[in-house]
Enzyme design. Structure first.
Site, PDB file in Angstrom:
ATOM      1  N   GLU A 120      71.009 102.859  36.477  1.00  0.00           N
ATOM      2  CA  GLU A 120      70.069 102.609  36.617  1.00  0.00           C
ATOM      3  C   GLU A 120      69.495 102.234  37.654  1.00  0.00           C
ATOM      4  OE1 GLU A 120      65.919 101.180  33.808  1.00  0.00           O
ATOM      5  OE2 GLU A 120      67.470 102.636  33.151  1.00  0.00           O
TER       6      GLU A 120
ATOM      7  N   GLU B  58      75.491 104.197  30.345  1.00  0.00           N
ATOM      8  CA  GLU B  58      74.991 103.766  30.521  1.00  0.00           C
ATOM      9  C   GLU B  58      75.076 102.056  30.891  1.00  0.00           C
ATOM     10  OE1 GLU B  58      69.343 103.139  31.005  1.00  0.00           O
ATOM     11  OE2 GLU B  58      70.645 105.480  30.946  1.00  0.00           O
TER      12      GLU B  58
ATOM     13  N   ASP C 241      63.000 110.045  20.059  1.00  0.00           N
ATOM     14  CA  ASP C 241      61.646 110.056  20.790  1.00  0.00           C
ATOM     15  C   ASP C 241      61.103 111.261  20.386  1.00  0.00           C
ATOM     16  OD1 ASP C 241      62.962 108.002  22.476  1.00  0.00           O
ATOM     17  OD2 ASP C 241      63.619 109.113  23.552  1.00  0.00           O
TER      18      ASP C 241
ATOM     19  N   ASP D 252      63.039 107.225  34.220  1.00  0.00           N
ATOM     20  CA  ASP D 252      63.547 106.076  33.098  1.00  0.00           C
ATOM     21  C   ASP D 252      62.507 105.350  33.958  1.00  0.00           C
ATOM     22  OD1 ASP D 252      63.968 104.848  30.788  1.00  0.00           O
ATOM     23  OD2 ASP D 252      65.153 104.232  31.518  1.00  0.00           O
TER      24      ASP D 252
ATOM     25  N   HIS E 180      68.585  98.060  36.377  1.00  0.00           N
ATOM     26  CA  HIS E 180      69.516  97.635  35.416  1.00  0.00           C
ATOM     27  C   HIS E 180      70.398  97.769  36.515  1.00  0.00           C
ATOM     28  CE1 HIS E 180      69.476 100.881  31.360  1.00  0.00           C
ATOM     29  NE2 HIS E 180      67.909  99.703  31.867  1.00  0.00           N
TER      30      HIS E 180
ATOM     31  N   HIS F 147      66.396 110.768  23.751  1.00  0.00           N
ATOM     32  CA  HIS F 147      66.563 110.399  22.802  1.00  0.00           C
ATOM     33  C   HIS F 147      66.120 111.013  21.599  1.00  0.00           C
ATOM     34  CE1 HIS F 147      66.370 107.077  25.573  1.00  0.00           C
ATOM     35  NE2 HIS F 147      67.299 105.993  24.866  1.00  0.00           N
TER      36      HIS F 147
ATOM     37  N   ASP G   2      63.217  94.076  32.616  1.00  0.00           N
ATOM     38  CA  ASP G   2      63.883  95.472  32.435  1.00  0.00           C
ATOM     39  C   ASP G   2      61.869  96.108  32.700  1.00  0.00           C
ATOM     40  OD1 ASP G   2      64.807  97.600  33.237  1.00  0.00           O
ATOM     41  OD2 ASP G   2      65.317  97.997  32.023  1.00  0.00           O
TER      42      ASP G   2
END
Length: 436
Positions: free
Chosen positions: A267, A231, A103, A338, A270, A100, A306
């Site tokens: 993901e 996503e 980040d 992730d 998710h 990101h 999560d």
């Protein structure tokens, strides 16, 4: 070189019998399976945020990690973080990384200052990509952390926030394009609502659709050849997310005529939060033609949030890999970790160990899935279960012009009396366990 990973050598493949805790036992990057190397099948990526930006907090506790780049001048810290990150990519021989914008560089007092910070770190990335060969799998803009996004990003009731997001995404796409990213991801962390009492859902969906259309238009304008990915996530932090799961995303894409332009980044965690299995979401994406990339992690099934743990379940991973291979595998996508350490895993070596374990688990899943495909027993069973549909009289029921009256007449004239046939689930589960 920094001293953060001092004493840790490059991770090598040493085989299943090795007892070296910092060696690959199953991930042999150059081993060929079904005509491709493991590296090309799996396309592993290290996620910048969990590995280098996350401080070790959870919903009930704050920072537990002490990293040298958490202190001092923000831009100098960001440069140190970049050095450490690429050292870790090299230790793991990771072919890709992801980030990101927030980040990799500190947020400034203005968007221009923030963009300048990101561009300065991108200059470092560009040089390090050339030096190390580690490439960018995808970039994305963080439009969920800052308080300005508390009511959403592109779905925000404030048009000035929408405009800010457009400018932020434009810059992040420019950086991703400059770094030759293979994809660009939109994760709508707050693209949803907490209560309908203050929400105009129709308006927010229209805003989100228009925003995504502009992203696609800009991709073509700048000549970005990578895929645009959404996503899906069902909840957390928003109570009702507009990108709940793969099927929901596909319906949204169809509504705005984007189903040929945008794919999904799925993901594991998710999928679980949405009440699905990982393989369900993968096969749904395959069936709808929007399979793009994957985030590799797992949830704690006893927790309702999560947890982003490193993958460690070989049977589940093998089934997911089966559907990935069955669908043709990755094109621009890959397996992005992730995944984050547990709050008590404080040492730098824990970062290396977590990725080694995850890469080995997925490699074992690949080996098992390839063996299942080569054996053919699973595919043969499914084919036989639907074999009746290959007969011309049954295909005719699905053809244009078929109607209920004609089908009903056939049932009566032929005296059809269908009887149930066993689905053999237990035998199939036993068959899969032979390979894992």
């Amino acid at each position: 070189m920094t001293d953060f990973f001092a004493g840790i050598d490059r991770v090598e493949y040493k085989g299943p019998d090795s007892d070296d805790p910092l060696a690959f036992r199953f991930y042999d990057a150059k081993r060929e399976i079904m005509g491709k190397t493991m590296e090309d099948h799996l396309r592993f990526a290290v996620a910048y945020w969990h590995s280098f930006a996350w401080p070790g907090g959870d919903p009930f506790g704050g920072q537990t990690f002490e990293r040298p780049w958490f202190h001092g001048d923000p831009m100098e810290a960001a440069k140190l973080k970049a050095d450490v990150a690429f050292e870790m990519f090299s230790i793991l021989n990771a072919p890709f990384f992801t980030f990101h914008d927030r980040d990799i560089a500190p947020e400034g007092d203005t968007l221009q200052e923030s963009n300048d910070n990101v561009s300065a770190i991108a200059d470092i990335f560009e040089r390090k990509i050339e030096e190390t060969g580690t490439r960018l799998l995808w970039g994305t803009a963080n439009m969920f952390t800052n308080r300005r996004f508390m009511a959403g990003a592109s779905t925000n009731p404030d048009p000035e926030v929408f405009a800010w997001c457009a400018a932020q995404v434009k810059h992040c796409m420019d950086v991703t394009h400059r770094l030759k990213g293979a994809n660009y991801v939109l994760w709508g962390g707050r693209e949803g609502y907490e209560t309908l009492l203050n929400t105009d859902m129709g308006r927010e969906l229209d805003q989100m659709g228009r925003f995504l259309s502009m992203v696609v238009d800009y991709k073509h304008k700048i000549g970005f050849e990578g895929a645009i990915l959404i996503e899906p996530k069902p909840q957390e932090p928003s109570k009702h997310q507009y990108d709940y799961d793969v099927a929901t995303v596909f319906g949204f894409l169809q509504r705005f005529g984007l189903e040929k332009e945008v794919k999904v980044n799925i993901e594991t965690g998710h999928s679980v939060l949405a009440g699905h299995t990982f393989e369900h979401e993968i096969e749904t994406a395959n069936a709808l033609g929007i399979f793009g990339s994957l985030d590799a992690n797992r949830n704690d099934y006893q927790s309702g949030w999560d947890t982003d743990q490193f993958p460690n379940n070989v049977p589940e991973t093998a089934v997911a890999m089966y559907y990935i291979l069955k669908g043709g595998g990755f094109t621009t996508g890959g397996f992005n970790f992730d995944s984050k350490l547990r709050r008590q895993s404080l040492d730098p070596v824990d970062l290396i160990a977590g990725h080694i374990g995850g890469m080995d688990v997925i490699a074992r899943g690949l080996i098992a899935a390839a063996a299942m495909i080569e054996d053919g027993g699973w595919a043969d069973f499914v084919k036989q279960r639907y074999a009746g549909w290959d007969k011309p009289e049954n295909q005719a029921m699905l053809a244009d012009g078929a109607d209920l009256e004609t089908i009903a007449a056939r049932v009566h004239s032929e005296g059809l009396d269908p009887q149930p046939v066993s689905g053999q689930q237990e035998r199939l589960e036993n068959w899969i366990n032979r390979f894992v």
